[in-house]
Structure formats: structure tokens, C-alpha cells
Write a protein that holds these residues in place. Structure first.
Motif, PDB file in Angstrom:
ATOM      1  N   ASN A 120       0.855  -1.188   0.000  1.00  0.00           N
ATOM      2  CA  ASN A 120       0.000   0.000   0.000  1.00  0.00           C
ATOM      3  C   ASN A 120       0.896   1.245   0.000  1.00  0.00           C
ATOM      4  OD1 ASN A 120      -1.680   2.172   0.596  1.00  0.00           O
ATOM      5  ND2 ASN A 120      -2.906   1.038   2.077  1.00  0.00           N
ATOM      6  N   PRO A 121       0.866   2.069  -1.037  1.00  0.00           N
ATOM      7  CA  PRO A 121       1.757   3.237  -1.080  1.00  0.00           C
ATOM      8  C   PRO A 121       1.521   4.233   0.053  1.00  0.00           C
ATOM      9  CG  PRO A 121       0.130   3.315  -2.864  1.00  0.00           C
ATOM     10  CD  PRO A 121       0.020   1.967  -2.251  1.00  0.00           C
ATOM     11  N   ASP A 122       0.364   4.164   0.701  1.00  0.00           N
ATOM     12  CA  ASP A 122       0.059   5.070   1.820  1.00  0.00           C
ATOM     13  C   ASP A 122       0.338   4.429   3.177  1.00  0.00           C
ATOM     14  OD1 ASP A 122      -0.813   7.152   0.143  1.00  0.00           O
ATOM     15  OD2 ASP A 122      -2.826   6.290   0.000  1.00  0.00           O
ATOM     16  N   TYR A 123       1.202   3.403   3.218  1.00  0.00           N
ATOM     17  CA  TYR A 123       1.399   2.658   4.464  1.00  0.00           C
ATOM     18  C   TYR A 123       1.946   3.521   5.598  1.00  0.00           C
ATOM     19  CZ  TYR A 123       6.502   2.217   3.724  1.00  0.00           C
ATOM     20  OH  TYR A 123       7.845   2.449   3.570  1.00  0.00           O
ATOM     21  N   LYS A 124       2.828   4.468   5.281  1.00  0.00           N
ATOM     22  CA  LYS A 124       3.386   5.322   6.331  1.00  0.00           C
ATOM     23  C   LYS A 124       2.302   6.184   6.976  1.00  0.00           C
ATOM     24  CE  LYS A 124       8.063   5.681   4.388  1.00  0.00           C
ATOM     25  NZ  LYS A 124       9.103   6.600   3.871  1.00  0.00           N
ATOM     26  N   LYS A 125       1.448   6.770   6.127  1.00  0.00           N
ATOM     27  CA  LYS A 125       0.348   7.597   6.631  1.00  0.00           C
ATOM     28  C   LYS A 125      -0.613   6.761   7.473  1.00  0.00           C
ATOM     29  CE  LYS A 125      -3.443  10.561   4.992  1.00  0.00           C
ATOM     30  NZ  LYS A 125      -4.141  11.090   3.787  1.00  0.00           N
ATOM     31  N   GLU A 126      -0.907   5.538   7.005  1.00  0.00           N
ATOM     32  CA  GLU A 126      -1.813   4.651   7.738  1.00  0.00           C
ATOM     33  C   GLU A 126      -1.261   4.315   9.122  1.00  0.00           C
ATOM     34  OE1 GLU A 126      -4.940   2.721   6.810  1.00  0.00           O
ATOM     35  OE2 GLU A 126      -5.004   4.713   5.929  1.00  0.00           O
ATOM     36  N   ILE A 127       0.031   3.967   9.177  1.00  0.00           N
ATOM     37  CA  ILE A 127       0.650   3.613  10.462  1.00  0.00           C
ATOM     38  C   ILE A 127       0.641   4.808  11.406  1.00  0.00           C
ATOM     39  CG2 ILE A 127       2.818   2.934  11.567  1.00  0.00           C
ATOM     40  CD1 ILE A 127       3.403   1.233   9.072  1.00  0.00           C
ATOM     41  N   LYS A 128       0.909   5.990  10.876  1.00  0.00           N
ATOM     42  CA  LYS A 128       0.895   7.204  11.704  1.00  0.00           C
ATOM     43  C   LYS A 128      -0.496   7.443  12.291  1.00  0.00           C
ATOM     44  CE  LYS A 128       2.360  12.048  11.582  1.00  0.00           C
ATOM     45  NZ  LYS A 128       3.472  11.837  12.525  1.00  0.00           N
ATOM     46  N   THR A 129      -1.530   7.270  11.478  1.00  0.00           N
ATOM     47  CA  THR A 129      -2.907   7.471  11.946  1.00  0.00           C
ATOM     48  C   THR A 129      -3.283   6.430  12.998  1.00  0.00           C
ATOM     49  OG1 THR A 129      -3.537   8.400   9.805  1.00  0.00           O
ATOM     50  CG2 THR A 129      -5.313   7.626  11.234  1.00  0.00           C
ATOM     51  N   ILE A 130      -2.913   5.170  12.742  1.00  0.00           N
ATOM     52  CA  ILE A 130      -3.199   4.111  13.720  1.00  0.00           C
ATOM     53  C   ILE A 130      -2.510   4.409  15.047  1.00  0.00           C
ATOM     54  CG2 ILE A 130      -2.857   1.664  14.256  1.00  0.00           C
ATOM     55  CD1 ILE A 130      -3.062   1.151  11.217  1.00  0.00           C
ATOM     56  N   THR A 131      -1.235   4.840  14.969  1.00  0.00           N
ATOM     57  CA  THR A 131      -0.477   5.165  16.185  1.00  0.00           C
ATOM     58  C   THR A 131      -1.161   6.272  16.976  1.00  0.00           C
ATOM     59  OG1 THR A 131       1.623   4.488  15.186  1.00  0.00           O
ATOM     60  CG2 THR A 131       1.740   5.990  17.057  1.00  0.00           C
ATOM     61  N   GLU A 132      -1.586   7.325  16.284  1.00  0.00           N
ATOM     62  CA  GLU A 132      -2.261   8.440  16.962  1.00  0.00           C
ATOM     63  C   GLU A 132      -3.529   7.970  17.657  1.00  0.00           C
ATOM     64  OE1 GLU A 132      -2.814  11.197  13.793  1.00  0.00           O
ATOM     65  OE2 GLU A 132      -0.750  11.977  13.873  1.00  0.00           O
ATOM     66  N   ASN A 133      -4.307   7.112  16.993  1.00  0.00           N
ATOM     67  CA  ASN A 133      -5.562   6.634  17.580  1.00  0.00           C
ATOM     68  C   ASN A 133      -5.317   5.684  18.751  1.00  0.00           C
ATOM     69  OD1 ASN A 133      -7.243   8.092  15.843  1.00  0.00           O
ATOM     70  ND2 ASN A 133      -7.167   6.508  14.268  1.00  0.00           N
ATOM     71  N   LEU A 134      -4.311   4.821  18.625  1.00  0.00           N
ATOM     72  CA  LEU A 134      -4.006   3.906  19.730  1.00  0.00           C
ATOM     73  C   LEU A 134      -3.539   4.680  20.967  1.00  0.00           C
ATOM     74  CD1 LEU A 134      -2.198   0.954  17.905  1.00  0.00           C
ATOM     75  CD2 LEU A 134      -4.530   0.991  18.811  1.00  0.00           C
ATOM     76  N   ASN A 135      -2.791   5.754  20.744  1.00  0.00           N
ATOM     77  CA  ASN A 135      -2.317   6.561  21.874  1.00  0.00           C
ATOM     78  C   ASN A 135      -3.436   7.372  22.522  1.00  0.00           C
ATOM     79  OD1 ASN A 135       0.342   5.693  21.888  1.00  0.00           O
ATOM     80  ND2 ASN A 135       1.006   7.224  20.400  1.00  0.00           N
ATOM     81  N   LYS A 136      -4.545   7.573  21.788  1.00  0.00           N
ATOM     82  CA  LYS A 136      -5.728   8.178  22.412  1.00  0.00           C
ATOM     83  C   LYS A 136      -6.421   7.179  23.329  1.00  0.00           C
ATOM     84  CE  LYS A 136      -6.690  11.355  18.566  1.00  0.00           C
ATOM     85  NZ  LYS A 136      -7.606  11.646  17.424  1.00  0.00           N
ATOM     86  N   ILE A 137      -6.339   5.899  22.943  1.00  0.00           N
ATOM     87  CA  ILE A 137      -6.932   4.844  23.778  1.00  0.00           C
ATOM     88  C   ILE A 137      -6.103   4.639  25.033  1.00  0.00           C
ATOM     89  CG2 ILE A 137      -7.505   2.379  23.866  1.00  0.00           C
ATOM     90  CD1 ILE A 137      -7.954   2.545  20.818  1.00  0.00           C
ATOM     91  N   GLU A 138      -4.775   4.572  24.858  1.00  0.00           N
ATOM     92  CA  GLU A 138      -3.868   4.400  26.004  1.00  0.00           C
ATOM     93  C   GLU A 138      -2.654   5.292  25.783  1.00  0.00           C
ATOM     94  OE1 GLU A 138      -2.143   0.936  28.927  1.00  0.00           O
ATOM     95  OE2 GLU A 138      -3.375   0.407  27.194  1.00  0.00           O
ATOM     96  N   SER A 139      -2.568   6.350  26.544  1.00  0.00           N
ATOM     97  CA  SER A 139      -1.566   7.386  26.334  1.00  0.00           C
ATOM     98  C   SER A 139      -0.146   6.818  26.384  1.00  0.00           C
ATOM     99  CB  SER A 139      -1.725   8.480  27.390  1.00  0.00           C
ATOM    100  OG  SER A 139      -0.743   9.477  27.226  1.00  0.00           O
ATOM    101  N   GLY A 140       0.647   7.195  25.376  1.00  0.00           N
ATOM    102  CA  GLY A 140       2.059   6.812  25.357  1.00  0.00           C
ATOM    103  C   GLY A 140       2.336   5.357  25.063  1.00  0.00           C
ATOM    104  N   ALA A 141       1.339   4.639  24.554  1.00  0.00           N
ATOM    105  CA  ALA A 141       1.534   3.202  24.327  1.00  0.00           C
ATOM    106  C   ALA A 141       2.470   2.927  23.164  1.00  0.00           C
ATOM    107  CB  ALA A 141       0.191   2.518  24.088  1.00  0.00           C
ATOM    108  N   ILE A 142       2.311   3.667  22.061  1.00  0.00           N
ATOM    109  CA  ILE A 142       3.013   3.369  20.816  1.00  0.00           C
ATOM    110  C   ILE A 142       3.922   4.526  20.415  1.00  0.00           C
ATOM    111  CG2 ILE A 142       2.779   2.696  18.387  1.00  0.00           C
ATOM    112  CD1 ILE A 142       1.579   0.653  20.277  1.00  0.00           C
ATOM    113  N   THR A 143       5.125   4.185  19.981  1.00  0.00           N
ATOM    114  CA  THR A 143       6.040   5.157  19.380  1.00  0.00           C
ATOM    115  C   THR A 143       6.276   4.751  17.936  1.00  0.00           C
ATOM    116  OG1 THR A 143       7.138   5.603  21.482  1.00  0.00           O
ATOM    117  CG2 THR A 143       8.342   6.189  19.478  1.00  0.00           C
TER     118      THR A 143
END
Length: 309
Positions: free
Chosen positions: A260-283
């Protein structure tokens, strides 16, 4: 202060030129390159060259074996010679001191983990008889996907060779060489290093040393991939770029394929959403080249594997 890392994922584009790391055997005098058919994010089919996850797991295991021997981490007799069996029933029977009638599968897994770092990291299915018990599994801590040629960014060709037969006549054959950008995905569940999943307890081993060994072997695998035909077709690695994510909680580090050529953007969005669920979980950290990736690994090797409470 060292962080506690529960999982690490890498999603990226690895550029390899003139390699033959994975083949499908031969037909006549033609060595056949491995090809796979995939579906992109638009649902379109593509036939591309590929390198199986088994091959990259084998490359990682060989580097891990060398690291363990050099740094005196425990390793089984079979793993020392890179046997896919990892560890023998004979060695496990010697390692377990309990009487046969009192042995459970968790005792066998405990002995596997304590006896062999390779078995702990790469897993095994013990089919031999250990104190009367057969078919004991130890799941791998590290997982590799196929390296898949990115559509329209990979190619394969065949080159003529010949060798002299005992009668002096030349024997012609054709050997493939592949070039392209390959989608790479892998994951290490570092919290599971040393974990006996039969009883959810940790074996008494130096988990941080094994964590560093697994990361060093992975970095070495990118620097020096040791697959098929590397004696005369060593891959020209020209680039490796992508995203590394790591988790400090029990939320898995996310990965999306570079198909998927947008994989970097997708991972960034997933990371932001996961960190809303549990603060500081993903870097999430992007890297452009093996130099930047090696710097990320150097920092991670100063940390420790997460431990379940």
C-alpha cells in the motif's frame, strides 16, 4: 531510564538488486525464481517476485546462532549446527530432573527455554518423546512475512552460465537474478521472550540479553542477508526505508505492508488513535536508509523487554 518494550514492528521497502535469495527449484537446465500473485489495495492482481518469510527467518536464525555462541548465551546442540529441529528430545530428557510420571508439558517448555536461546526466540514443535510426552509446541517470538515485490517496481531476468563436466564438455544452465523494491513486514513480541505460555510464567533466564540478541541478529540480517546463491550473487542492497513502531504496553505495535503506497500515513494514523486509547503506548519512527535504522536499533538495545505482571 530504560523503557520496557512489549513489541516491535517494522514495515518498509527493501531495495535489492541482482539477488537470487529464494528459488523454486529447477526445470531442465533452468533455475526457477520464486513468484507470487498478490492483490493490491485497489483489488488488482499482480504477479511479482518474492522471498518467503521462512527464508528470512532462516537468515535471522543464523545470525542469532553466531551471536549466542560469541556471547555465551545458552544454545542447544542442534541449534549450534543450525538444525531446523532446534533441540533434541535426548537433550530435553537430560535437562528435566523430575520423574516421568510427574512431568507436564509446561516442564518441557521450561526446559526448552532454559536450554536454548534459539528455541526461545524462534520456537519449535517438539515431536519426540520427552518423559512420555509428545508434540510439545513453543511458539516463535519473532514473525516474518514474505518479502513481496512491489507491483511495477520489481523485475527478474535469467543469465546463461556453464560449467565443465568430468568428461570436459561444458554443461549449460540458466540462473535467475532479481531486482526490485520489496515490501517487508516483521514483528517481535518481546514480552514473550522467556515466557512459558503453558503456565504463563517466565523461565529463569536473562531476558534482556536475549532481547538484545534478537535485535542485533535482525539488524545483521538487513546488513548481510545470507540466503540462496549468495556465494556468487550477493544482493546489492541499495536502500531500506519505512516505519518502525514499538509498544510499551500490551497494545501491539502496528504494521501495514508497503504494498500500500500510503502505508506510512496509515501507520501514523493508527499510532495516533491507539495513543488516544492508552496514552504513550506506541512510538512510531520513520527511517530512510539502513544508517537511520541502525541508529533506532542502537537506542532500542538500551531498553528492556516488557514483563507481564
Amino acid at each position: 531510564m530504560a523503557k520496557k518494550i512489549s513489541s516491535i514492528s517494522i514495515s518498509g521497502e527493501l531495495t535489492l538488486n541482482m539477488h537470487s535469495l529464494n528459488n523454486e527449484g529447477g526445470e531442465g537446465n533452468q533455475i526457477l525464481t520464486r513468484q507470487v500473485t498478490i492483490v493490491d489495495e485497489q483489488g488488482r492482481e499482480h504477479t511479482v517476485t518474492g522471498i518467503s518469510g521462512d527464508m528470512f527467518k532462516h537468515i535471522h536464525a543464523k545470525h542469532l546462532i553466531n551471536y549466542c555462541v560469541e556471547n555465551k548465551l545458552p544454545i542447544s546442540d542442534l541449534s549450534k549446527i543450525a538444525s531446523p529441529d532446534r533441540i533434541s528430545a535426548i537433550q530435553l530428557n537430560s535437562a528435566i530432573t523430575k520423574e516421568k510420571e510427574h512431568v507436564k508439558q509446561e516442564d518441557i517448555v521450561d526446559a526448552m527455554i532454559k536450554t536454548c536461546t534459539i528455541t526461545d526466540i524462534h520456537g519449535v514443535l517438539m515431536t519426540g518423546d520427552v518423559k512420555g510426552i509428545k508434540n510439545t509446541p513453543k511458539k516463535s517470538v519473532i514473525e516474518f512475512g514474505w518479502l513481496i515485490g512491489i507491483p511495477e517496481k520489481n523485475t527478474t531476468d535469467s543469465y546463461f552460465h556453464s560449467k565443465n563436466a568430468p568428461n570436459g564438455n561444458p554443461v549449460p544452465f540458466n540462473r535467475p537474478a532479481n531486482s526490485g523494491q520489496y515490501a517487508f513486514v516483521c514483528n517481535i513480541e518481546t514480552f514473550r521472550i522467556g515466557l512459558n505460555e503453558q503456565n504463563r510464567k517466565y523461565a529463569n533466564v536473562y531476558r534482556t540479553k536475549r532481547y538484545k540478541a534478537a535485535l542485533q541478529a535482525l539488524l545483521n540480517s538487513f546488513i548481510n542477508p545470507q540466503g540462496a546463491m549468495t556465494s556468487s550473487q550477493k544482493p546489492h542492497i541499495t536502500d531500506f526505508k519505512g516505519v518502525l513502531t514499538y509498544s510499551e504496553k500490551m497494545i501491539p505495535a502496528p504494521t501495514i505492508s508497503a504494498i500500500n503506497p500510503d502505508y506510512k500515513k496509515e501507520i501514523k494514523t493508527i499510532t495516533e488513535n491507539l495513543n488516544k486509547i492508552e496514552s504513550g503506548a506506541i512510538t512510531e519512527t520513520e527511517f530512510n536508509g539502513l544508517g537511520e535504522l541502525s541508529a533506532i536499533f542502537t537506542d532500542l538495545m538500551q531498553d528492556e523487554p516488557y514483563k507481564l505482571s
